[in-house]
Design a protein around this motif. Structure first.
Motif, PDB file in Angstrom:
ATOM      1  N   LEU A  59       0.760  -1.247   0.402  1.00 47.72           N
ATOM      2  CA  LEU A  59       0.132  -0.164  -0.180  1.00 47.72           C
ATOM      3  C   LEU A  59       0.597   1.319  -0.369  1.00 47.72           C
ATOM      4  O   LEU A  59       0.690   2.198  -0.297  1.00 47.72           O
ATOM      5  N   LYS A  60       1.783   1.517   0.868  1.00 47.41           N
ATOM      6  CA  LYS A  60       2.875   2.468   0.977  1.00 47.41           C
ATOM      7  C   LYS A  60       3.524   2.901  -0.593  1.00 47.41           C
ATOM      8  O   LYS A  60       3.422   3.564  -0.715  1.00 47.41           O
ATOM      9  N   GLN A  61       4.050   1.415  -1.161  1.00 46.46           N
ATOM     10  CA  GLN A  61       4.825   2.102  -2.233  1.00 46.46           C
ATOM     11  C   GLN A  61       3.300   2.374  -3.467  1.00 46.46           C
ATOM     12  O   GLN A  61       3.725   2.745  -4.550  1.00 46.46           O
ATOM     13  N   MET A  62       2.008   1.638  -3.552  1.00 45.96           N
ATOM     14  CA  MET A  62       1.136   1.956  -4.370  1.00 45.96           C
ATOM     15  C   MET A  62       0.830   3.479  -4.724  1.00 45.96           C
ATOM     16  O   MET A  62       1.116   4.130  -5.411  1.00 45.96           O
ATOM     17  N   ASN A  63       0.662   4.242  -3.632  1.00 42.08           N
ATOM     18  CA  ASN A  63       0.236   5.343  -2.791  1.00 42.08           C
ATOM     19  C   ASN A  63       1.392   6.310  -3.035  1.00 42.08           C
ATOM     20  O   ASN A  63       0.876   7.905  -3.687  1.00 42.08           O
ATOM     21  N   THR A  64       2.645   6.010  -2.790  1.00 39.35           N
ATOM     22  CA  THR A  64       3.646   6.916  -3.605  1.00 39.35           C
ATOM     23  C   THR A  64       4.010   6.219  -4.703  1.00 39.35           C
ATOM     24  O   THR A  64       4.638   7.599  -5.776  1.00 39.35           O
ATOM     25  N   ARG A  65       3.667   4.991  -6.222  1.00 40.46           N
ATOM     26  CA  ARG A  65       4.189   5.296  -7.210  1.00 40.46           C
ATOM     27  C   ARG A  65       5.863   5.304  -7.244  1.00 40.46           C
ATOM     28  O   ARG A  65       6.426   5.831  -7.640  1.00 40.46           O
ATOM     29  N   THR A  66       6.430   4.439  -6.462  1.00 35.81           N
ATOM     30  CA  THR A  66       7.974   4.830  -6.274  1.00 35.81           C
ATOM     31  C   THR A  66       7.950   2.790  -6.910  1.00 35.81           C
ATOM     32  O   THR A  66       7.829   1.980  -7.637  1.00 35.81           O
ATOM     33  N   PRO A  67       8.881   4.028  -8.003  1.00 41.49           N
ATOM     34  CA  PRO A  67       9.976   2.747  -9.140  1.00 41.49           C
ATOM     35  C   PRO A  67      10.036   2.082  -7.926  1.00 41.49           C
ATOM     36  O   PRO A  67      11.260   1.998  -7.084  1.00 41.49           O
ATOM     37  N   MET A  68       9.671   0.629  -8.683  1.00 40.37           N
ATOM     38  CA  MET A  68      10.395  -0.910  -8.175  1.00 40.37           C
ATOM     39  C   MET A  68      11.080  -1.177  -9.138  1.00 40.37           C
ATOM     40  O   MET A  68      10.946  -1.822 -10.556  1.00 40.37           O
ATOM     41  N   VAL A  69      12.035  -2.221  -8.579  1.00 40.09           N
ATOM     42  CA  VAL A  69      12.409  -2.991  -9.191  1.00 40.09           C
ATOM     43  C   VAL A  69      12.496  -5.065  -8.344  1.00 40.09           C
ATOM     44  O   VAL A  69      12.234  -4.879  -8.014  1.00 40.09           O
ATOM     45  N   ILE A  70      11.700  -5.658  -9.212  1.00 40.17           N
ATOM     46  CA  ILE A  70      10.951  -7.300  -8.862  1.00 40.17           C
ATOM     47  C   ILE A  70      12.196  -8.105  -9.455  1.00 40.17           C
ATOM     48  O   ILE A  70      11.900  -7.786 -11.009  1.00 40.17           O
ATOM     49  N   VAL A  71      12.347  -9.171  -8.956  1.00 42.78           N
ATOM     50  CA  VAL A  71      13.483  -9.616  -9.477  1.00 42.78           C
ATOM     51  C   VAL A  71      12.838 -11.300  -9.400  1.00 42.78           C
ATOM     52  O   VAL A  71      11.848 -11.587  -8.484  1.00 42.78           O
ATOM     53  N   MET A  72      13.050 -11.703 -10.786  1.00 41.71           N
ATOM     54  CA  MET A  72      12.339 -13.336 -10.721  1.00 41.71           C
ATOM     55  C   MET A  72      12.795 -14.026 -10.070  1.00 41.71           C
ATOM     56  O   MET A  72      14.592 -14.132 -10.274  1.00 41.71           O
ATOM     57  N   THR A  73      11.808 -15.495  -9.817  1.00 43.80           N
ATOM     58  CA  THR A  73      12.557 -16.458  -9.323  1.00 43.80           C
ATOM     59  C   THR A  73      13.522 -16.903 -10.937  1.00 43.80           C
ATOM     60  O   THR A  73      14.568 -17.434 -10.334  1.00 43.80           O
ATOM     61  N   ASP A  74      14.087 -16.177 -11.192  1.00 43.57           N
ATOM     62  CA  ASP A  74      15.099 -16.856 -12.615  1.00 43.57           C
ATOM     63  C   ASP A  74      15.581 -15.679 -13.425  1.00 43.57           C
ATOM     64  O   ASP A  74      16.800 -15.905 -13.809  1.00 43.57           O
ATOM     65  N   GLY A  75      15.535 -15.448 -12.170  1.00 44.57           N
ATOM     66  CA  GLY A  75      16.853 -13.968 -12.560  1.00 44.57           C
ATOM     67  C   GLY A  75      16.786 -12.438 -13.552  1.00 44.57           C
ATOM     68  O   GLY A  75      16.927 -11.553 -13.370  1.00 44.57           O
ATOM     69  N   GLU A  76      15.060 -12.849 -14.154  1.00 43.11           N
ATOM     70  CA  GLU A  76      14.963 -11.408 -14.837  1.00 43.11           C
ATOM     71  C   GLU A  76      14.202 -10.453 -13.746  1.00 43.11           C
ATOM     72  O   GLU A  76      14.151 -10.580 -12.828  1.00 43.11           O
ATOM     73  N   GLU A  77      14.612  -8.977 -14.296  1.00 46.44           N
ATOM     74  CA  GLU A  77      13.931  -7.851 -13.660  1.00 46.44           C
ATOM     75  C   GLU A  77      13.193  -7.343 -13.586  1.00 46.44           C
ATOM     76  O   GLU A  77      13.445  -7.078 -15.237  1.00 46.44           O
ATOM     77  N   VAL A  78      11.997  -7.146 -13.405  1.00 45.08           N
ATOM     78  CA  VAL A  78      11.212  -6.596 -13.988  1.00 45.08           C
ATOM     79  C   VAL A  78      11.252  -5.182 -13.506  1.00 45.08           C
ATOM     80  O   VAL A  78      11.174  -4.585 -12.312  1.00 45.08           O
ATOM     81  N   ARG A  79      10.448  -3.934 -14.273  1.00 45.10           N
ATOM     82  CA  ARG A  79      11.203  -2.138 -13.031  1.00 45.10           C
ATOM     83  C   ARG A  79       9.704  -1.298 -13.559  1.00 45.10           C
ATOM     84  O   ARG A  79       9.330  -1.905 -14.963  1.00 45.10           O
ATOM     85  N   GLY A  80       9.144  -1.000 -12.623  1.00 43.01           N
ATOM     86  CA  GLY A  80       7.432  -0.218 -12.403  1.00 43.01           C
ATOM     87  C   GLY A  80       7.561  -0.170 -11.112  1.00 43.01           C
ATOM     88  O   GLY A  80       8.022  -0.170 -10.496  1.00 43.01           O
ATOM     89  N   TRP A  81       5.645   0.540 -11.061  1.00 43.12           N
ATOM     90  CA  TRP A  81       5.729   0.354  -9.920  1.00 43.12           C
ATOM     91  C   TRP A  81       4.740  -0.244  -9.467  1.00 43.12           C
ATOM     92  O   TRP A  81       3.800  -0.288 -10.598  1.00 43.12           O
ATOM     93  N   ILE A  82       4.129  -0.496  -8.836  1.00 47.30           N
ATOM     94  CA  ILE A  82       2.527  -1.598  -8.688  1.00 47.30           C
ATOM     95  C   ILE A  82       1.477  -0.428  -8.080  1.00 47.30           C
ATOM     96  O   ILE A  82       1.689   0.538  -7.653  1.00 47.30           O
ATOM     97  N   GLU A  83       0.729  -0.954  -8.920  1.00 44.60           N
ATOM     98  CA  GLU A  83      -0.365  -0.519  -9.120  1.00 44.60           C
ATOM     99  C   GLU A  83      -1.532  -1.233  -8.016  1.00 44.60           C
ATOM    100  O   GLU A  83      -2.264  -0.323  -7.124  1.00 44.60           O
ATOM    101  N   TRP A  84      -1.915  -2.804  -8.275  1.00 46.51           N
ATOM    102  CA  TRP A  84      -2.248  -3.384  -7.051  1.00 46.51           C
ATOM    103  C   TRP A  84      -1.863  -4.225  -7.435  1.00 46.51           C
ATOM    104  O   TRP A  84      -1.113  -4.780  -7.631  1.00 46.51           O
ATOM    105  N   TYR A  85      -2.198  -5.234  -6.074  1.00 49.93           N
ATOM    106  CA  TYR A  85      -2.028  -6.030  -5.529  1.00 49.93           C
ATOM    107  C   TYR A  85      -2.997  -7.083  -4.679  1.00 49.93           C
ATOM    108  O   TYR A  85      -4.090  -6.539  -3.892  1.00 49.93           O
ATOM    109  N   ASP A  86      -2.794  -8.710  -5.551  1.00 53.06           N
ATOM    110  CA  ASP A  86      -3.669  -9.170  -3.922  1.00 53.06           C
ATOM    111  C   ASP A  86      -3.027 -10.841  -3.479  1.00 53.06           C
ATOM    112  O   ASP A  86      -1.874 -10.748  -3.303  1.00 53.06           O
ATOM    113  N   ARG A  87      -3.852 -11.633  -3.227  1.00 57.76           N
ATOM    114  CA  ARG A  87      -3.172 -12.377  -2.022  1.00 57.76           C
ATOM    115  C   ARG A  87      -1.482 -13.601  -3.284  1.00 57.76           C
ATOM    116  O   ARG A  87      -0.901 -14.347  -2.561  1.00 57.76           O
ATOM    117  N   ASN A  88      -2.144 -13.354  -4.502  1.00 55.66           N
ATOM    118  CA  ASN A  88      -1.465 -13.885  -4.935  1.00 55.66           C
ATOM    119  C   ASN A  88      -0.683 -12.903  -6.125  1.00 55.66           C
ATOM    120  O   ASN A  88       0.089 -13.893  -7.334  1.00 55.66           O
TER     121      ASN A  88
END
Length: 120
Positions: A59-88
């Protein structure tokens, strides 16, 4: 006189037990509320399985539209901001690429893009 494990001896010691019964060890002490506690001390309830820390972080990162780096299990990096989330899953918006819906089980870790330091 012969030794016996019967609860009374033949010499007239009626009612004298040679061994303690199991029930003697199962004393249940009352707790603060007057209820029985099997451990003889005040037992705490188990901690909550969900502390909501993950929800608070998203919620904190969504409200501030913080640029994030998401590292996947295979090592790939995704850059962007989190718009929404759910349990999965989380939805990541990106500027120069299509938005992504990422399953959480595919994420190794994530961090704020401005916390990115030099790589070894």
């Amino acid at each position: 006189m012969a030794y016996s494990n019967r609860h009374h001896e033949a010499d007239g010691n009626q009612g004298r037990r040679m061994f303690r019964a199991i029930a003697d060890f199962k004393h249940i002490a009352p707790d603060r509320n007057g209820n029985g506690s099997h451990h003889g001390r005040n037992a705490r309830p188990a901690p909550h399985e969900n502390t909501n820390a993950e929800n608070f972080y998203y919620l904190k990162q969504m409200n501030t539209r913080t640029p994030m780096v998401i590292v996947m299990t295979d090592g790939e990096e995704v850059r962007g901001w989190i718009e929404w989330y759910d349990r999965n899953a989380i939805k990541v918006n990106r500027e120069s690429a299509p938005n992504l819906l990422i399953q959480k089980h595919c994420i190794k870790y994530l961090f704020k893009q401005d916390e990115e330091g030099p790589r070894p």
